[in-house]
Design an enzyme around this catalytic site. Structure first.
Site, short mmCIF file in Angstrom:
data_model
loop_
_atom_site.label_atom_id
_atom_site.label_comp_id
_atom_site.label_asym_id
_atom_site.label_seq_id
_atom_site.Cartn_x
_atom_site.Cartn_y
_atom_site.Cartn_z
N HIS A 1 28.46 25.07 3.59
CA HIS A 1 29.14 24.56 2.39
C HIS A 1 30.21 25.57 1.98
CE1 HIS A 1 26.39 21.16 1.74
NE2 HIS A 1 25.48 21.98 2.28
N ASP B 1 22.86 25.94 6.64
CA ASP B 1 23.04 25.31 5.32
C ASP B 1 23.61 26.35 4.35
OD1 ASP B 1 23.11 23.25 3.51
OD2 ASP B 1 20.96 23.16 3.16
N HIS C 1 18.14 19.40 9.23
CA HIS C 1 17.00 19.64 8.33
C HIS C 1 15.73 18.95 8.86
CE1 HIS C 1 20.36 20.79 5.91
NE2 HIS C 1 20.56 19.63 5.33
N HIS D 1 26.80 23.89 9.91
CA HIS D 1 26.46 23.28 8.61
C HIS D 1 26.61 24.33 7.52
CE1 HIS D 1 24.08 20.07 6.38
NE2 HIS D 1 24.17 21.04 5.50
N LYS E 1 29.90 13.26 7.75
CA LYS E 1 28.60 13.65 7.18
C LYS E 1 28.05 12.48 6.36
CE LYS E 1 25.55 16.30 4.74
NZ LYS E 1 25.98 17.36 3.82
N HIS F 1 22.31 14.41 7.20
CA HIS F 1 21.37 15.13 6.33
C HIS F 1 20.11 14.30 6.21
CE1 HIS F 1 19.92 16.96 2.45
NE2 HIS F 1 19.47 15.72 2.30
N SER G 1 23.12 24.70 -2.18
CA SER G 1 22.03 24.96 -3.12
C SER G 1 20.71 24.60 -2.45
CB SER G 1 22.20 24.12 -4.39
OG SER G 1 22.08 22.74 -4.09
#
Length: 388
Positions: A65, A284, A225, A63, A157, A196, A288
């Site tokens: 970005h 992650d 998460h 996971h 996703k 997610h 952000s």
């Protein structure tokens, strides 16, 4: 052909093998034996003395970005693209890139291109199609075609139980899972639905409903998460006991004063009898990390780092007392099985990819090999991205 011999290291493959020699030839592991002689070899062999060091598989992060994430407080809050050195420094040799909240200014085409670029720079990459939104953003116009015809796409996703998601229905999520499953079967890929989870009150309820009332198998979904709230984590543990796979996000290990750290959650899984092969860790990374006040407004923003997973591993062993060979599985072999790349990845054995870390006994990463290429030496990244 290039060859490297790691001698006398304590090998966790991830199972404990004791002191062994590891021979890499090209991009693969050729053999692991107690003593591998090199006299008379026709190969040009680099020998590394790993006496007193730990030799473990490269970490797999499912996971990340890779083209950045964020944007929740406006265009200036979009996080930057990932750079290769951040991956290597974290001991990660395989990553899965994905989109997040923003599926408008971020695109699957850019995600794919970045994944191809990182692979050219030396690591192994995959991606998921989709983002938070439903219908999914795709490259070809559909989930099925993306998974079947785009080499790097292994799943889709989606986001649920989050104020930023699309509030998709049970039927929409079930249809998405069915499309991904069949596409995966037809293309020889996992066809997974990487989910997610936010802090919403519905938690895993929609997925549980689908599993209970359709023929879609529980392992089609990989919720991530899952430690956002105590209630969600309790449900996630039950989900894993039923045969589902759950993913714990590592970034909160770095949060000062955090009451519930990922390392503690992993130790709790072991203590509560959760099948540990059904539990993984991801970072992650580069996404952000919004901070909300009591009214639900964002009052701060940070960026996730891949290094957090390595810290979780350290704390799991040193603070929670989990055996090294058990702790490493959450970051290596368990993830490889979820991604259907085991034993090519996630372990140390003959014919596996030569993705290898050498650590000192304090678990500091000293050397990183990705597909047989030395990327870090003496604790310093020696192979960097094109524009670093």
């Amino acid at each position: 052909m290039k060859a490297t011999l790691i001698k006398n290291g304590t090998v966790y493959a991830p199972e404990y093998l004791g002191e062994q020699d590891v021979l890499m030839i090209g991009s693969s592991i050729a053999k692991i034996e107690k003593e591998i002689p090199i006299s008379g070899s026709v190969l040009d062999v680099e020998v590394i003395n790993a006496k007193g060091k730990w030799v473990v598989p490269g970490l797999i992060d499912q996971h990340v970005h890779i083209i950045g994430g964020g944007g929740e407080t406006g265009f200036a809050s979009r996080t930057p693209e990932l750079v290769l050195s951040a991956v290597i420094r974290a001991g990660v040799t395989t990553i899965v890139g994905l989109l997040g909240t923003d599926g408008a200014t971020r695109h699957i085409e850019s995600l794919y291109a970045k994944a191809k670029g990182l692979e050219e720079e030396g690591i192994t990459t995959f991606i998921h199609t989709g983002s938070y939104s439903v219908p999914s953003v795709t490259l070809t116009g559909g989930i099925t075609r993306d998974i079947m015809f785009i080499d790097k796409v292994i799943g889709v996703k989606v986001a649920i139980s989050d104020h930023r998601d699309s509030n998709c229905t049970r039927e929409e999520l079930a249809r998405m899972a069915s499309e991904a499953r069949v596409a995966g079967m037809l293309s020889g890929k996992p066809g997974m639905v990487h989910v997610h989870l936010g802090r919403g009150k519905d938690m895993l309820d929609m997925i549980m409903n689908i599993v209970e009332n359709t023929d879609i198998p529980i392992d089609q979904f990989v919720p991530t998460h899952v430690t956002r709230t105590r209630e969600l984590f309790e449900q996630a543990k039950q989900f894993a006991k039923m045969g589902g796979r759950i993913d714990i996000t590592s970034f909160s290990e770095l949060t000062p004063g955090s009451k519930f750290k990922p390392s503690q959650a992993l130790a709790e899984c072991i203590q509560d009898g959760v099948p540990i092969q059904n539990v993984t860790v991801s970072s992650d990374g580069n996404g952000s990390i919004p901070k909300y006040n009591n009214e639900g407004k964002i009052i701060g923003m940070s960026v996730g780092v891949l290094d957090a997973s390595h810290l979780v591993l350290i704390n799991l062993v040193k603070n929670e007392g989990v055996a090294v060979e058990q702790a490493i599985q959450f970051f290596t072999s368990n993830v490889a099985r979820v991604l259907d790349i085991y034993p090519k990845k996630g372990c140390l054995q003959a014919d596996s990819d030569a993705d290898i870390l050498i650590m000192d006994t304090d678990m500091k990463i000293e050397t990183v090999f990705a597909k047989g290429n030395k990327m870090m030496e003496h604790g310093k990244v020696i192979v960097k991205g094109a524009f670093e």
